[in-house]
Write a protein that holds these residues in place. Structure first.
Motif, mmCIF file in Angstrom:
data_model
loop_
_atom_site.group_PDB
_atom_site.id
_atom_site.type_symbol
_atom_site.label_atom_id
_atom_site.label_comp_id
_atom_site.label_asym_id
_atom_site.label_seq_id
_atom_site.Cartn_x
_atom_site.Cartn_y
_atom_site.Cartn_z
ATOM 1 N N THR A 120 -4.675 -16.172 -36.365
ATOM 2 C CA THR A 120 -5.875 -15.799 -37.112
ATOM 3 C C THR A 120 -6.138 -14.302 -37.101
ATOM 4 O O THR A 120 -5.598 -13.555 -36.283
ATOM 5 N N MET A 121 -7.000 -13.895 -38.029
ATOM 6 C CA MET A 121 -7.680 -12.608 -37.959
ATOM 7 C C MET A 121 -9.154 -12.939 -37.817
ATOM 8 O O MET A 121 -9.683 -13.795 -38.529
ATOM 9 N N HIS A 122 -9.819 -12.258 -36.888
ATOM 10 C CA HIS A 122 -11.192 -12.637 -36.542
ATOM 11 C C HIS A 122 -12.222 -12.183 -37.565
ATOM 12 O O HIS A 122 -13.341 -12.709 -37.598
ATOM 13 N N GLU A 167 -9.925 -19.972 -29.337
ATOM 14 C CA GLU A 167 -9.811 -19.157 -28.126
ATOM 15 C C GLU A 167 -10.971 -19.418 -27.181
ATOM 16 O O GLU A 167 -10.800 -19.482 -25.963
ATOM 17 N N ASP A 214 -11.069 -18.013 -37.710
ATOM 18 C CA ASP A 214 -11.628 -18.847 -36.646
ATOM 19 C C ASP A 214 -12.987 -19.421 -37.034
ATOM 20 O O ASP A 214 -13.224 -20.632 -36.924
ATOM 21 N N TRP A 273 -0.024 -10.565 -41.181
ATOM 22 C CA TRP A 273 -0.759 -11.809 -40.928
ATOM 23 C C TRP A 273 -0.567 -12.806 -42.060
ATOM 24 O O TRP A 273 -0.251 -13.976 -41.827
ATOM 25 N N GLY A 287 -5.855 -15.604 -32.193
ATOM 26 C CA GLY A 287 -5.509 -14.328 -32.790
ATOM 27 C C GLY A 287 -4.013 -14.187 -33.006
ATOM 28 O O GLY A 287 -3.213 -14.505 -32.127
#
Length: 276
Positions: free
Chosen positions: A27-29, A55, A137, A197, A251
C-alpha cells in the motif's frame, strides 16, 4: 507519469504453502485523487481474503486518544535538549525556511522530538503535491467495516508510536540535512515511487526507497523496516497454517529489498506469485 507501466503487474502478491494461501497487498498510506480507481488486483485480494489484516488498528489510530498519546510520546523530556539546541544555525535556518513555505512555524516544534518535525514536513510536502486522498489502507479498512469482514492488526497502535519516536534516536543535525536534501527532488521521487507502487516494481522500490535507507540510516532501517518485517513473518507463518485466506495490506516498502516480505517468504519455501 507512470514510466514503469511496462512492468504490467501490481503491488499485490499471492503466497502459498502446504495448500494454503495468503495475499500481500503493498500500500501507499496517502494518495492523490488521480490514483483512483485502484488496480483491480487490490480488490481481488480484498474479496478473496476472509480475514483482512492491516499494519495496525486503523480505527484506533484515528481516535483522539491515540493523537494525545502520540503527542506525549513525541514530546521532549525536561532533561533533553530543545530542538533549537540540536541544530546548527545554518541547518536551523534552512529547516525554518522550508517549513515556512508551508506556513508552518518551526518554533511550535521546539519541545518535540525531531521526528515530529520531519513527519509534519513530509506530510506538508505530500499535500502540496496533491496527496490529499485516503490511502489504500484506509480505503480497504472502510470497505471491510462496511462488509462486516473480520479485521486484524499486525501491531498495536502503541508499537506504531514507538517506531515513529525511535527515528529521533538518530543525530538530529544529520537527519534534518538528509531530509532537506531529499526534498529537493521530491516531485521526481514521488513520481518514481508511485510508478513502482502502481506496477509492483520491487527493484525500483529497492533502488529508490530501501537501499538509501539501509546505507544512510541502518539503525532506523532496522527498527522501521527489518525488525517489523521479521515480526510479521512470524504472524504470516501462523496464518498459513489455516485454510482461511488472509489478506495483508501493508506499506509497499515492506515488500521490497533483501529483508522484504516477498524475498523472505521465497526463502522460507513459499510459492510467491505477483498478480497481473
Amino acid at each position: 507519469m507512470f514510466s514503469g507501466l511496462v512492468w504490467a503487474k501490481s503491488s499485490v502478491w499471492k503466497a502459498s504453502k502446504d495448500g494454503n494461501d495468503i495475499y500481500l497487498a503493498g500500500t501507499m498510506h496517502i494518495l492523490t485523487n488521480e490514483d483512483y480507481p485502484l488496480p483491480n488486483q487490490f480488490n481481488e485480494a480484498f474479496q478473496k481474503g476472509q480475514l483482512i489484516t492491516f499494519e495496525t488498528d486503523i480505527a484506533t489510530v484515528a481516535s483522539i486518544e491515540f493523537q494525545r498519546n502520540f503527542l506525549n510520546a513525541m514530546a521532549l523530556s525536561a532533561d533533553e535538549p530543545r530542538l533549537m539546541q540540536q541544530l546548527t544555525k545554518e541547518t536551523r535556518q534552512a529547516l525554518e525556511k522550508k517549513l515556512a513555505s508551508h506556513a508552518i512555524p518551526l518554533t511550535q516544534f521546539n519541545n518535540f522530538k525531531i521526528s515530529m518535525v520531519l513527519l509534519n514536513l513530509a506530510l506538508a510536502e505530500y499535500r502540496a503535491l496533491g496527496f490529499t486522498a485516503p490511502g489504500v489502507d484506509a480505503t480497504f479498512h472502510q470497505k471491510a467495516v462496511e462488509q462486516n469482514k473480520a479485521i486484524a492488526a499486525l501491531e498495536t497502535p502503541e508499537e506504531q508510536i514507538n517506531f515513529l519516536a525511535s527515528m529521533s534516536d538518530a543525530n538530529a543535525e544529520q537527519l534534518v540535512r538528509y531530509t532537506l536534501k531529499d526534498l529537493e527532488n521530491m516531485p521526481d521521487y514521488v513520481s518514481q515511487l508511485k510508478s513502482a507502487w502502481r506496477t509492483g516494481n520491487l527493484p525500483l522500490f529497492t533502488e529508490i526507497g530501501i537501499k538509501p535507507f539501509m546505507d544512510d540510516y541502518p539503525h532506523i532501517y532496522h527498527i522501521i523496516i527489518k525488525a517489523r518485517n521479521d515480526n510479521w513473518l512470524a504472524k504470516i507463518d501462523e496464518y498459513i497454517q489455516t485454510a482461511e485466506i488472509e489478506s495483508l495490506f501493508v506499506g509497499a516498502l515492506h515488500l521490497a529489498g533483501p529483508d522484504g516480505l516477498v524475498a523472505q517468504l521465497k526463502k522460507q519455501g513459499y510459492e510467491v506469485q505477483q498478480l497481473e
